[in-house]
Each structure stands twice: as structure tokens, then as C-alpha cells.
Design an enzyme around this catalytic site. Structure first.
Site, PDB file in Angstrom:
ATOM      1  CG  HIS A 164       0.938  -5.615  -6.004  1.00  0.00           C
ATOM      2  ND1 HIS A 164       0.906  -5.967  -4.679  1.00  0.00           N
ATOM      3  CD2 HIS A 164      -0.347  -5.530  -6.407  1.00  0.00           C
ATOM      4  CE1 HIS A 164      -0.372  -6.092  -4.300  1.00  0.00           C
ATOM      5  NE2 HIS A 164      -1.146  -5.833  -5.331  1.00  0.00           N
ATOM      6  CG  ASN A 259       0.693 -15.432   8.342  1.00  0.00           C
ATOM      7  OD1 ASN A 259       1.362 -15.142   9.326  1.00  0.00           O
ATOM      8  ND2 ASN A 259       0.322 -14.545   7.445  1.00  0.00           N
TER       9      ASN A 259
HETATM   10  C1  BV8 Z   1      -6.350  -0.086  -6.138  1.00  0.00           C
HETATM   11  C2  BV8 Z   1       4.010  -2.818  -4.929  1.00  0.00           C
HETATM   12  C3  BV8 Z   1      -8.071   0.884  -7.450  1.00  0.00           C
HETATM   13  C4  BV8 Z   1       4.848  -1.625  -4.589  1.00  0.00           C
HETATM   14  C5  BV8 Z   1       2.076  -2.872  -3.430  1.00  0.00           C
HETATM   15  C6  BV8 Z   1      -8.393   4.035   0.288  1.00  0.00           C
HETATM   16  C7  BV8 Z   1      -7.941   4.906  -0.678  1.00  0.00           C
HETATM   17  C8  BV8 Z   1      -7.278   4.436  -1.833  1.00  0.00           C
HETATM   18  C9  BV8 Z   1      -7.085   3.075  -2.022  1.00  0.00           C
HETATM   19  C10 BV8 Z   1      -7.564   2.280  -1.045  1.00  0.00           C
HETATM   20  C11 BV8 Z   1      -8.200   2.715   0.068  1.00  0.00           C
HETATM   21  N1  BV8 Z   1      -8.531   1.692   0.811  1.00  0.00           N
HETATM   22  C12 BV8 Z   1      -8.119   0.641   0.183  1.00  0.00           C
HETATM   23  C13 BV8 Z   1      -7.529   0.986  -0.934  1.00  0.00           C
HETATM   24  C14 BV8 Z   1      -6.990   0.170  -1.881  1.00  0.00           C
HETATM   25  C15 BV8 Z   1      -5.490  -0.078  -1.551  1.00  0.00           C
HETATM   26  C16 BV8 Z   1      -5.364  -0.916  -0.286  1.00  0.00           C
HETATM   27  O1  BV8 Z   1      -5.711  -2.074  -0.268  1.00  0.00           O
HETATM   28  N2  BV8 Z   1      -4.822  -0.272   0.793  1.00  0.00           N
HETATM   29  C17 BV8 Z   1      -4.643  -1.030   2.052  1.00  0.00           C
HETATM   30  C18 BV8 Z   1      -3.374  -0.588   2.736  1.00  0.00           C
HETATM   31  C19 BV8 Z   1      -5.837  -0.803   2.933  1.00  0.00           C
HETATM   32  N3  BV8 Z   1      -5.126  -0.840  -2.694  1.00  0.00           N
HETATM   33  C20 BV8 Z   1      -4.675  -0.143  -3.739  1.00  0.00           C
HETATM   34  O2  BV8 Z   1      -4.427   1.046  -3.753  1.00  0.00           O
HETATM   35  C21 BV8 Z   1      -4.488  -0.999  -4.968  1.00  0.00           C
HETATM   36  N4  BV8 Z   1      -5.038  -0.320  -6.094  1.00  0.00           N
HETATM   37  O3  BV8 Z   1      -7.124  -0.426  -5.264  1.00  0.00           O
HETATM   38  O4  BV8 Z   1      -6.706   0.555  -7.302  1.00  0.00           O
HETATM   39  C22 BV8 Z   1      -8.222   2.139  -6.731  1.00  0.00           C
HETATM   40  C23 BV8 Z   1      -7.547   3.211  -7.246  1.00  0.00           C
HETATM   41  C24 BV8 Z   1      -7.789   4.413  -6.598  1.00  0.00           C
HETATM   42  C25 BV8 Z   1      -8.574   4.494  -5.443  1.00  0.00           C
HETATM   43  C26 BV8 Z   1      -9.209   3.359  -4.973  1.00  0.00           C
HETATM   44  C27 BV8 Z   1      -9.027   2.160  -5.598  1.00  0.00           C
HETATM   45  C28 BV8 Z   1      -2.978  -1.215  -5.265  1.00  0.00           C
HETATM   46  C29 BV8 Z   1      -2.366  -2.019  -4.176  1.00  0.00           C
HETATM   47  C30 BV8 Z   1      -0.933  -2.392  -4.566  1.00  0.00           C
HETATM   48  C31 BV8 Z   1       0.077  -1.496  -3.902  1.00  0.00           C
HETATM   49  N5  BV8 Z   1       1.436  -1.982  -4.174  1.00  0.00           N
HETATM   50  N6  BV8 Z   1       3.309  -3.326  -3.729  1.00  0.00           N
HETATM   51  C32 BV8 Z   1       6.006  -1.971  -3.693  1.00  0.00           C
HETATM   52  O5  BV8 Z   1       6.115  -3.104  -3.225  1.00  0.00           O
HETATM   53  O6  BV8 Z   1       6.827  -1.065  -3.494  1.00  0.00           O
HETATM   54  S1  BV8 Z   1       1.243  -3.515  -2.048  1.00  0.00           S
HETATM   55  C33 BV8 Z   1       2.478  -4.222  -1.058  1.00  0.00           C
HETATM   56  O7  BV8 Z   1       1.934  -4.217   0.250  1.00  0.00           O
HETATM   57  C34 BV8 Z   1       2.800  -5.666  -1.349  1.00  0.00           C
HETATM   58  O8  BV8 Z   1       2.841  -5.941  -2.715  1.00  0.00           O
HETATM   59  C35 BV8 Z   1       1.666  -6.396  -0.642  1.00  0.00           C
HETATM   60  O9  BV8 Z   1       0.530  -6.433  -1.438  1.00  0.00           O
HETATM   61  C36 BV8 Z   1       1.387  -5.475   0.527  1.00  0.00           C
HETATM   62  C37 BV8 Z   1       2.051  -5.995   1.750  1.00  0.00           C
HETATM   63  O10 BV8 Z   1       1.262  -7.051   2.191  1.00  0.00           O
HETATM   64  P1  BV8 Z   1       1.953  -8.483   2.504  1.00  0.00           P
HETATM   65  O11 BV8 Z   1       2.742  -8.922   1.330  1.00  0.00           O
HETATM   66  O12 BV8 Z   1       0.874  -9.333   3.010  1.00  0.00           O
HETATM   67  O13 BV8 Z   1       3.032  -8.139   3.631  1.00  0.00           O
HETATM   68  P2  BV8 Z   1       2.774  -7.767   5.166  1.00  0.00           P
HETATM   69  O14 BV8 Z   1       4.076  -7.300   5.709  1.00  0.00           O
HETATM   70  O15 BV8 Z   1       1.577  -6.928   5.331  1.00  0.00           O
HETATM   71  O16 BV8 Z   1       2.435  -9.198   5.846  1.00  0.00           O
HETATM   72  C38 BV8 Z   1       3.410 -10.213   5.839  1.00  0.00           C
HETATM   73  C39 BV8 Z   1       2.695 -11.451   6.376  1.00  0.00           C
HETATM   74  O17 BV8 Z   1       3.602 -12.546   6.309  1.00  0.00           O
HETATM   75  C40 BV8 Z   1       2.254 -11.307   7.835  1.00  0.00           C
HETATM   76  O18 BV8 Z   1       0.938 -11.822   7.971  1.00  0.00           O
HETATM   77  C41 BV8 Z   1       3.258 -12.183   8.593  1.00  0.00           C
HETATM   78  O19 BV8 Z   1       2.676 -12.792   9.735  1.00  0.00           O
HETATM   79  C42 BV8 Z   1       3.602 -13.226   7.545  1.00  0.00           C
HETATM   80  N7  BV8 Z   1       4.928 -13.846   7.698  1.00  0.00           N
HETATM   81  C43 BV8 Z   1       6.039 -13.300   8.238  1.00  0.00           C
HETATM   82  N8  BV8 Z   1       7.076 -14.220   8.162  1.00  0.00           N
HETATM   83  C44 BV8 Z   1       6.566 -15.335   7.550  1.00  0.00           C
HETATM   84  C45 BV8 Z   1       5.204 -15.091   7.231  1.00  0.00           C
HETATM   85  N9  BV8 Z   1       4.431 -16.013   6.626  1.00  0.00           N
HETATM   86  C46 BV8 Z   1       4.995 -17.227   6.319  1.00  0.00           C
HETATM   87  N10 BV8 Z   1       6.316 -17.510   6.562  1.00  0.00           N
HETATM   88  C47 BV8 Z   1       7.120 -16.604   7.172  1.00  0.00           C
HETATM   89  N11 BV8 Z   1       8.396 -16.910   7.415  1.00  0.00           N
END
Ligand code: BV8
Length: 292
Positions: A164, A259
Site C-alpha cells: 500500500h 494476533n
Molecule cells: C482495490 C494505505 C481494485 C493508505 C490502505 C467496495 C467498493 C470499492 C472497493 C471495495 C469494496 N469492497 C471492497 C473493496 C476493496 C477495498 C477493501 O478491501 N475495502 C475493505 C474496507 C472492505 N480495497 C481496496 O479498495 C483496494 N483496492 O480493491 O482496487 C478496486 C478498485 C475500485 C473498485 C473496486 C476494486 C485498496 C486497499 C488499500 C487501501 N489502503 N492503506 C493509508 O494507510 O493511509 S488499507 C489500510 O487498512 C492498511 O494498509 C491495511 O491494509 C488496512 C488496515 O488493516 P490492518 O492493517 O489489518 O489493521 P486493522 O486495524 O484493521 O487490524 C489490526 C489487527 O492487528 C487486528 O486484528 C488486531 O487484533 C491486531 N493487533 C493489535 N495489536 C496487535 C495485533 N496483532 C499482533 N500484535 C499486536 N500487538
């Protein structure tokens, strides 16, 4: 206390293993749960789980690690969905989009400037450091990260695929030129291109934007070739990143999740270490060293 939950029968008889395992749990879930807790409370239970992790690492030929914001949580970097995931009242999905930037580039830049300020003041944690050490000691070891904080590289990892993008890079919205920029805070917000004066944007992938093709194909290729994949600190909700472990599994790789919480991926993994990666990875490292 971290609890290791695993299916006894990895590899081919995964399905059979899973049913047998579920059957055991189903039949004796209460008893087995207490047994597991009792067992895991026995003094060297933790050590046995770490040994398992150590043996896995030892026996693997090609290791891939997929990380999310959870691996940087112990460095003090807010996760996306954790209780600290909100900036002002905005969720990441609201600000990390082309539409939000078109609407109010200054607001989006204030958010990235705030995150750069936090990340710039923090350091990688033992979780990042252990992975950097494994890379140095292994022929085939790669990290695929969703994080834009650059902490894997800061910890010394070189084989890092940034799915990303990276928060320390900016891109001209007109010419697409990418510049390194480590200013904290960034001078005048929003910043403009030094060459053509057009708006600069963070060189990251926003929701609704496709990932760089080469980056994505490399990530799926590595996932399809590994025999052991660690999935660390990700809620496995964002696509296409969340599909990489499934590609690895389809290719017969053993999946290990680290996790504190369960995720949609948990039912599909072979081993789940329930705890903080900054604690569990050093313990697996110790087990690895002990089993030499
Ligand atoms: C795409 C960069 C093709 C920016 C990021 C509907 C319409 C349009 C798109 C979609 C749609 N449905 C789905 C999509 C696709 C969408 C998507 O997946 N949406 C999700 C929300 C449903 N994806 C996209 O848009 C991708 N592009 O698909 O293009 C396309 C194009 C047009 C239309 C359709 C398709 C692009 C996705 C990338 C976005 N950019 N980041 C920035 O950071 O500012 S994503 C960003 O969020 C992060 O990079 C990461 O990927 C995500 C966050 O997730 P995590 O890192 O897992 O963090 P989170 O807080 O959620 O979880 C933390 C975990 O850690 C927890 O489980 C917790 O328990 C655990 N934890 C906590 N402490 C600890 C721990 N684990 C271990 N040790 C610890 N101490």
C-alpha cells in the site's frame, strides 16, 4: 497467557484434520477448553507452543510473512480498527480515498502529517527486529506488508513488498514523479510539486485505487511459492491483501496467525498464536535458538 490452537493434521489431510479437530472440540468442547487452558497454564506449556513455532520456522524452506498495523501497535502506532484507530472523528476509509483528497486535500494532508509525526517519533519493536533477523539467517524469507510506516526496513529487513505504499514518499498528481520526503511537519499544507507546482499527494494506495501491478503479482507469486506463511497483526478485512494467505494455503503452505484476536482468517490457519507479536516472535526466536 497465550493460547496456541492448532489442527493436528497439516497439509493434505487438512480437511480431514479440521473435521476431526472440530469433532473433538464439538464433542468435548467444554472439557477440552478447560483442558487446553489447564494445559496452557502448565509451566512449560508456553515453551511447548513456542517450540512448535520454532520447529515450523526451522523446517520451512520458503517463508513469507504478511503483516498489518498490529505488528506496529507495540511501537505506539495506532492501528486502523483498534480503539485508537480514529483521527478526529474520521475513520481511515473516509480519508484514505481519492474522493476525500479531491474534496479537501488540506484535511487529508493534515491526517498524513499527524501520522508522519507519530511514526517519525517511534521505533520498530522486537517483532520487527526478530523478522529482520530471520531474513538474515534464511535463504528464502520475504515480508509482504500492508503498513506504510517503513518499520520493517527501519529494523533492517530488505525483502519487503509494500502493498500500500510508503508514508515517507510523495507523488506529483500531474506528472506522477515520486519524491522521498521526511519533513516533520511538512512545510505548507498541502505541499506542491517542486518541478511543476501541481499538488503533491502521499505515495500510498487509497481505497478504491488499484495496487501497482508488479507489486501485486510479486506478492501473489511469493505467496504461491512459500511453504510457511505467518500472518501477523492484520484484521484480514482489506482486499486484495487478505486473499494472499488463501493463495498460500491453496498452494499447500502451512499458515500461522499471530494476533490477540480472532480474524475472518482464523478458521483457515493451521496455528494461531493468540497474543502480541512483539512478545510472541521473540519467544519463537528463543525456541528456535534453543532447538539450534
Ligand atoms: C482495490 C494505505 C481494485 C493508505 C490502505 C467496495 C467498493 C470499492 C472497493 C471495495 C469494496 N469492497 C471492497 C473493496 C476493496 C477495498 C477493501 O478491501 N475495502 C475493505 C474496507 C472492505 N480495497 C481496496 O479498495 C483496494 N483496492 O480493491 O482496487 C478496486 C478498485 C475500485 C473498485 C473496486 C476494486 C485498496 C486497499 C488499500 C487501501 N489502503 N492503506 C493509508 O494507510 O493511509 S488499507 C489500510 O487498512 C492498511 O494498509 C491495511 O491494509 C488496512 C488496515 O488493516 P490492518 O492493517 O489489518 O489493521 P486493522 O486495524 O484493521 O487490524 C489490526 C489487527 O492487528 C487486528 O486484528 C488486531 O487484533 C491486531 N493487533 C493489535 N495489536 C496487535 C495485533 N496483532 C499482533 N500484535 C499486536 N500487538
Amino acid at each position: 497467557m497465550n493460547l496456541l490452537i492448532y489442527n493436528e493434521y497439516p497439509g493434505k489431510s487438512r480437511k480431514a484434520g479440521k473435521d476431526v479437530f472440530d469433532f473433538c472440540i464439538f464433542r468435548t468442547n467444554t472439557l477440552s477448553y478447560f483442558l487446553l487452558v489447564r494445559l496452557s497454564r502448565r509451566p512449560n506449556a508456553g515453551r511447548r507452543t513456542d517450540n512448535k513455532g520454532g520447529v515450523l520456522v526451522q523446517n520451512a524452506r520458503h517463508i513469507v510473512v504478511l503483516t498489518g498495523s498490529g505488528i506496529s501497535a507495540e511501537s505506539g502506532i495506532p492501528t486502523f480498527r483498534g480503539k485508537d484507530g480514529l483521527w478526529r472523528q474520521y475513520r481511515a476509509e473516509q480519508l484514505a480515498t481519492p474522493a476525500a483528497f479531491d474534496r479537501d486535500p488540506r484535511l487529508v494532508w493534515e491526517w498524513y502529517d499527524w501520522r508522519r509525526g507519530i511514526i517519525g517519533a517511534k521505533q520498530p519493536n522486537p517483532g520487527h527486529n526478530v523478522l529482520a533477523g530471520w531474513e538474515k539467517r534464511r535463504a528464502s524469507f520475504s515480508i509482504i506488508t500492508q503498513n506504510i510506516d517503513g518499520f520493517h526496513q527501519k529494523a533492517g529487513s530488505e525483502n519487503v513488498i509494500e502493498l500500500h505504499g510508503n508514508i515517507w514518499k510523495v507523488r506529483c498528481t500531474e506528472e506522477g514523479t515520486v519524491f522521498d520526503n521526511n519533513e516533520i511537519p511538512i512545510g505548507n499544507l498541502p505541499p506542491h510539486c517542486p518541478d511543476c507546482g501541481a499538488l503533491l499527494r502521499p505515495h500510498v494506495v487509497w481505497f478504491g485505487e488499484s495496487l501497482e501491478m508488479g507489486v501485486l503479482s510479486d506478492a501473489f507469486r511469493l505467496s504461491g511459492e512459500c511453504d510457511l506463511m505467518f500472518v501477523i497483526g492484520t484484521s484480514a478485512l482489506v482486499q486484495p491483501a487478505a486473499s494472499l494467505p488463501l493463495a498460500a494455503r491453496e498452494a499447500g503452505s502451512v499458515l500461522v496467525e499471530i494476533n490477540p484476536d480472532t480474524t475472518p482468517l482464523s478458521p483457515a490457519v493451521d496455528f494461531s498464536f493468540r497474543g502480541a507479536s512483539g512478545e510472541i516472535l521473540p519467544r519463537i526466536e528463543t525456541a528456535l535458538k534453543v532447538s539450534g
